[in-house]
Design an enzyme around this catalytic site. Structure first.
Site, PDB file in Angstrom:
ATOM      1  N   HIS A  82       9.188   6.473   1.444  1.00  0.00           N
ATOM      2  CA  HIS A  82       8.935   5.507   0.370  1.00  0.00           C
ATOM      3  C   HIS A  82       7.804   6.016  -0.516  1.00  0.00           C
ATOM      4  O   HIS A  82       6.689   6.216  -0.041  1.00  0.00           O
ATOM      5  CB  HIS A  82       8.541   4.152   0.970  1.00  0.00           C
ATOM      6  CG  HIS A  82       9.662   3.477   1.689  1.00  0.00           C
ATOM      7  ND1 HIS A  82      10.229   2.302   1.257  1.00  0.00           N
ATOM      8  CD2 HIS A  82      10.339   3.842   2.808  1.00  0.00           C
ATOM      9  CE1 HIS A  82      11.208   1.958   2.087  1.00  0.00           C
ATOM     10  NE2 HIS A  82      11.293   2.875   3.034  1.00  0.00           N
ATOM     11  N   CYS A  98       6.160   4.443  -2.585  1.00  0.00           N
ATOM     12  CA  CYS A  98       5.037   3.491  -2.655  1.00  0.00           C
ATOM     13  C   CYS A  98       4.076   3.691  -1.482  1.00  0.00           C
ATOM     14  O   CYS A  98       2.926   3.257  -1.545  1.00  0.00           O
ATOM     15  CB  CYS A  98       5.542   2.050  -2.738  1.00  0.00           C
ATOM     16  SG  CYS A  98       6.569   1.538  -1.370  1.00  0.00           S
ATOM     17  N   GLN A 116      14.326  -1.524   2.731  1.00  0.00           N
ATOM     18  CA  GLN A 116      15.146  -0.696   3.620  1.00  0.00           C
ATOM     19  C   GLN A 116      15.816  -1.523   4.718  1.00  0.00           C
ATOM     20  O   GLN A 116      16.969  -1.274   5.089  1.00  0.00           O
ATOM     21  CB  GLN A 116      14.261   0.408   4.215  1.00  0.00           C
ATOM     22  CG  GLN A 116      15.042   1.403   5.057  1.00  0.00           C
ATOM     23  CD  GLN A 116      14.171   2.550   5.539  1.00  0.00           C
ATOM     24  OE1 GLN A 116      13.209   2.938   4.885  1.00  0.00           O
ATOM     25  NE2 GLN A 116      14.513   3.101   6.698  1.00  0.00           N
ATOM     26  N   CYS A 169      12.513   0.469  -4.342  1.00  0.00           N
ATOM     27  CA  CYS A 169      11.794  -0.565  -3.599  1.00  0.00           C
ATOM     28  C   CYS A 169      11.523  -1.772  -4.500  1.00  0.00           C
ATOM     29  O   CYS A 169      11.033  -1.632  -5.612  1.00  0.00           O
ATOM     30  CB  CYS A 169      10.502   0.048  -3.069  1.00  0.00           C
ATOM     31  SG  CYS A 169       9.048  -0.964  -3.174  1.00  0.00           S
ATOM     32  N   GLU A 170      11.892  -2.948  -4.025  1.00  0.00           N
ATOM     33  CA  GLU A 170      11.790  -4.129  -4.887  1.00  0.00           C
ATOM     34  C   GLU A 170      10.349  -4.620  -5.053  1.00  0.00           C
ATOM     35  O   GLU A 170      10.084  -5.469  -5.892  1.00  0.00           O
ATOM     36  CB  GLU A 170      12.671  -5.260  -4.363  1.00  0.00           C
ATOM     37  CG  GLU A 170      12.201  -5.895  -3.080  1.00  0.00           C
ATOM     38  CD  GLU A 170      13.155  -6.995  -2.620  1.00  0.00           C
ATOM     39  OE1 GLU A 170      14.259  -7.111  -3.166  1.00  0.00           O
ATOM     40  OE2 GLU A 170      12.767  -7.727  -1.693  1.00  0.00           O
ATOM     41  N   HIS A 171       9.438  -4.089  -4.263  1.00  0.00           N
ATOM     42  CA  HIS A 171       8.045  -4.538  -4.372  1.00  0.00           C
ATOM     43  C   HIS A 171       7.247  -3.744  -5.400  1.00  0.00           C
ATOM     44  O   HIS A 171       6.296  -4.253  -5.971  1.00  0.00           O
ATOM     45  CB  HIS A 171       7.352  -4.450  -3.013  1.00  0.00           C
ATOM     46  CG  HIS A 171       8.018  -5.294  -1.972  1.00  0.00           C
ATOM     47  ND1 HIS A 171       8.310  -4.849  -0.702  1.00  0.00           N
ATOM     48  CD2 HIS A 171       8.482  -6.562  -2.041  1.00  0.00           C
ATOM     49  CE1 HIS A 171       8.925  -5.812  -0.039  1.00  0.00           C
ATOM     50  NE2 HIS A 171       9.043  -6.850  -0.818  1.00  0.00           N
ATOM     51  N   HIS A 172       7.637  -2.477  -5.618  1.00  0.00           N
ATOM     52  CA  HIS A 172       6.861  -1.627  -6.517  1.00  0.00           C
ATOM     53  C   HIS A 172       7.708  -0.937  -7.584  1.00  0.00           C
ATOM     54  O   HIS A 172       7.154  -0.230  -8.424  1.00  0.00           O
ATOM     55  CB  HIS A 172       6.122  -0.548  -5.710  1.00  0.00           C
ATOM     56  CG  HIS A 172       5.212  -1.099  -4.656  1.00  0.00           C
ATOM     57  ND1 HIS A 172       5.609  -1.252  -3.345  1.00  0.00           N
ATOM     58  CD2 HIS A 172       3.943  -1.554  -4.733  1.00  0.00           C
ATOM     59  CE1 HIS A 172       4.608  -1.778  -2.649  1.00  0.00           C
ATOM     60  NE2 HIS A 172       3.593  -1.975  -3.473  1.00  0.00           N
TER      61      HIS A 172
END
Ligand code: ZN
Length: 197
Positions: free
Chosen positions: A153, A155, A125, A84-87
């Site tokens: 996920h 996260c 995703q 995941c590119e956010h976490h």
């Protein structure tokens, strides 16, 4: 790879830099890197990220659709792992990829390769689902494409709302699978997902 279907541009992986960053992360979190059991962790973390973010190259050889097969082809339950590119935490699950052939078909194992290709990136995703569908659409010019991803996920599981076991489903449908209700319903029934109704 065509311009409308890019993999995120990025430079080469600089392993020593990643290793240093992992060491900084640990010391920033208050850990003592002279602790023998942590000494090799930065090196391992760097190699791990390299592995997670490197796809295996493959030849996307296609074949003429000699038999003029014009029904759905669906490969179900292709396992994948992405980040995941956010976490920078993993999301893992399965992909179902289907298409109705037009002039070209592709070896079925290649569909799993395509899922792998787009999973070895910092991702969300939704974008990954669309990228797999775009690849099939542009490479095979099929009469229809359907892609469903179901993933958990980390996260969401280990932080924030802490919803272990929750799965996120995304879908991308093109051509006949988008516009013809019967074909669309058939696809979603075959993959066992409820997104189409
Ligand atoms: Zn996340």
């Amino acid at each position: 790879m065509s311009a409308s279907n890019p993999i995120r541009q990025r430079g080469p992986i600089d392993l020593p830099k990643v290793e240093q960053a992992a060491a900084d992360l640990l010391s920033g979190l208050g850990y003592d890197l002279s602790d023998e059991s942590l000494a090799s962790t930065p090196k391992r973390v760097a190699r791990m990220y390299e592995e997670i973010l490197t796809a295996t190259p493959f030849e996307s050889t296609t074949f003429p659709n000699d038999g003029e097969y014009d029904e759905l082809v669906v490969v179900r339950d292709i396992p994948f792992h992405s980040l995941c590119e956010h976490h920078l935490l993993p999301f893992t699950g399965v992909a179902h990829v289907g298409y109705i052939p037009g002039p070209r078909i592709v070896g079925l194992s290649k569909l799993a390769r395509v899922v792998d290709l787009y999973s070895r990136e910092l991702q969300v995703q939704e974008r990954m689902t669309a990228q797999v569908a775009n690849w099939v659409e542009e490479t095979l010019q099929p009469r229809g494409v359907g892609v469903v991803l179901e993933a958990e996920h980390l996260c969401m599981t280990v932080r924030g709302v802490r919803a272990p076991g929750s799965r996120t489903t995304t879908s991308a449908v093109r051509g006949m699978l988008r516009h013809d209700p019967r074909t669309r319903a058939e696809f979603f029934a075959l993959v066992g997902a409820s997104t189409g109704v």
